[in-house]
Design a protein around this motif. Structure first.
Motif, PDB file in Angstrom:
ATOM      1  N   LYS A   1       0.971  -1.345  -0.537  1.00 55.36           N
ATOM      2  CA  LYS A   1       0.324   0.130   0.141  1.00 55.36           C
ATOM      3  C   LYS A   1       0.948   0.889   0.231  1.00 55.36           C
ATOM      4  O   LYS A   1       0.507   2.647  -0.769  1.00 55.36           O
ATOM      5  CB  LYS A   1      -1.129   0.401   0.859  1.00 55.36           C
ATOM      6  CG  LYS A   1      -2.005  -1.330   0.826  1.00 55.36           C
ATOM      7  CD  LYS A   1      -2.982  -0.865   2.398  1.00 55.36           C
ATOM      8  CE  LYS A   1      -3.807  -2.141   2.220  1.00 55.36           C
ATOM      9  NZ  LYS A   1      -4.821  -2.463   3.268  1.00 55.36           N
TER      10      LYS A   1
ATOM     11  N   ASP B   1       2.085   2.032  -3.308  1.00 59.65           N
ATOM     12  CA  ASP B   1       0.635   2.284  -3.855  1.00 59.65           C
ATOM     13  C   ASP B   1       0.889   3.739  -3.995  1.00 59.65           C
ATOM     14  O   ASP B   1       1.241   4.836  -5.196  1.00 59.65           O
ATOM     15  CB  ASP B   1      -0.326   2.327  -4.087  1.00 59.65           C
ATOM     16  CG  ASP B   1      -0.164  -0.035  -4.237  1.00 59.65           C
ATOM     17  OD1 ASP B   1       0.168   0.205  -5.593  1.00 59.65           O
ATOM     18  OD2 ASP B   1      -1.326  -0.115  -4.396  1.00 59.65           O
TER      19      ASP B   1
ATOM     20  N   LYS C   1       3.937   5.635  -5.538  1.00 57.01           N
ATOM     21  CA  LYS C   1       3.820   6.243  -7.087  1.00 57.01           C
ATOM     22  C   LYS C   1       2.737   7.235  -6.811  1.00 57.01           C
ATOM     23  O   LYS C   1       2.607   8.070  -8.028  1.00 57.01           O
ATOM     24  CB  LYS C   1       3.286   4.749  -7.612  1.00 57.01           C
ATOM     25  CG  LYS C   1       4.567   3.514  -7.530  1.00 57.01           C
ATOM     26  CD  LYS C   1       3.207   2.180  -8.710  1.00 57.01           C
ATOM     27  CE  LYS C   1       4.460   1.078  -8.356  1.00 57.01           C
ATOM     28  NZ  LYS C   1       3.490   0.310  -8.681  1.00 57.01           N
ATOM     29  N   SER C   2       1.902   7.265  -6.504  1.00 58.80           N
ATOM     30  CA  SER C   2       0.443   8.059  -7.017  1.00 58.80           C
ATOM     31  C   SER C   2       1.550   8.800  -6.321  1.00 58.80           C
ATOM     32  O   SER C   2       0.819  10.189  -6.981  1.00 58.80           O
ATOM     33  CB  SER C   2      -0.137   7.925  -6.228  1.00 58.80           C
ATOM     34  OG  SER C   2      -0.424   8.115  -4.880  1.00 58.80           O
TER      35      SER C   2
END
Length: 167
Positions: A52, A55, A58-59
């Motif tokens: 998580k 992720d 990355k965002s």
């Protein structure tokens, strides 16, 4: 004198005193298995947490690039790499624990089969001792004696019946 008790070491003749075998503590297999299960589950939870966070990195890195903040994007990608390395380590740990659990279960299975077969072998050996061939011969001899006595008794009654019907 020369032959006093203190000067004579006769252990070469009679052997040395045997030390009592140290008792090994019994392993609680179910507790070890339970601990492995808990640790495997905990490791999986950590992997999910880091996935998580990857992720999220990355965002946030994409957002930083859109805002032209290259420095922040690079820092977030380094953080992502750090989490990926931790996941690799945790995956290795989890695999090792799962292998150990499988090996432990396999060894427990082997031990149970060995114990069962040992009991079976002892039982067969005991039964074989109890079913001695000489005892079979004795039983057969007694059986034949009983049949012979039975025949004699039957013959006695048959002869009585024959004597009674001759008149």
């Amino acid at each position: 004198g020369i032959f006093s008790r203190r000067n004579i070491n006769m252990s070469w003749l009679f052997g040395k005193k045997k030390k009592k075998a140290e008792e090994k503590p019994q392993v609680d297999v179910s507790k070890v298995k339970e601990n492995l299960d808990k640790q495997i589950e905990f490791t999986g939870m950590n992997i999910n947490k880091y996935e998580k966070q990857i992720d999220d990195c990355k965002s946030k890195a994409k957002e930083a690039l859109q805002k032209k903040d290259k420095k922040k994007a690079i820092m977030l990608m380094k953080k992502k790499k750090m989490y990926e390395a931790e996941i690799m380590k945790l995956d290795g740990m989890r695999l090792m624990m799962e292998q150990q659990k499988l090996n432990m279960e396999s060894q427990l299975n082997n031990k149970n089969v060995f114990d069962t077969m040992s009991e079976g072998a002892k039982t067969i050996e005991q039964l074989a001792k109890e079913a001695d061939i000489d005892k079979f011969d004795e039983i057969r001899d007694k059986h034949e004696e009983m049949e012979q006595r039975n025949d004699e008794i039957n013959d006695f009654f048959k002869s009585y019946t024959e004597e009674q019907t001759e008149d």
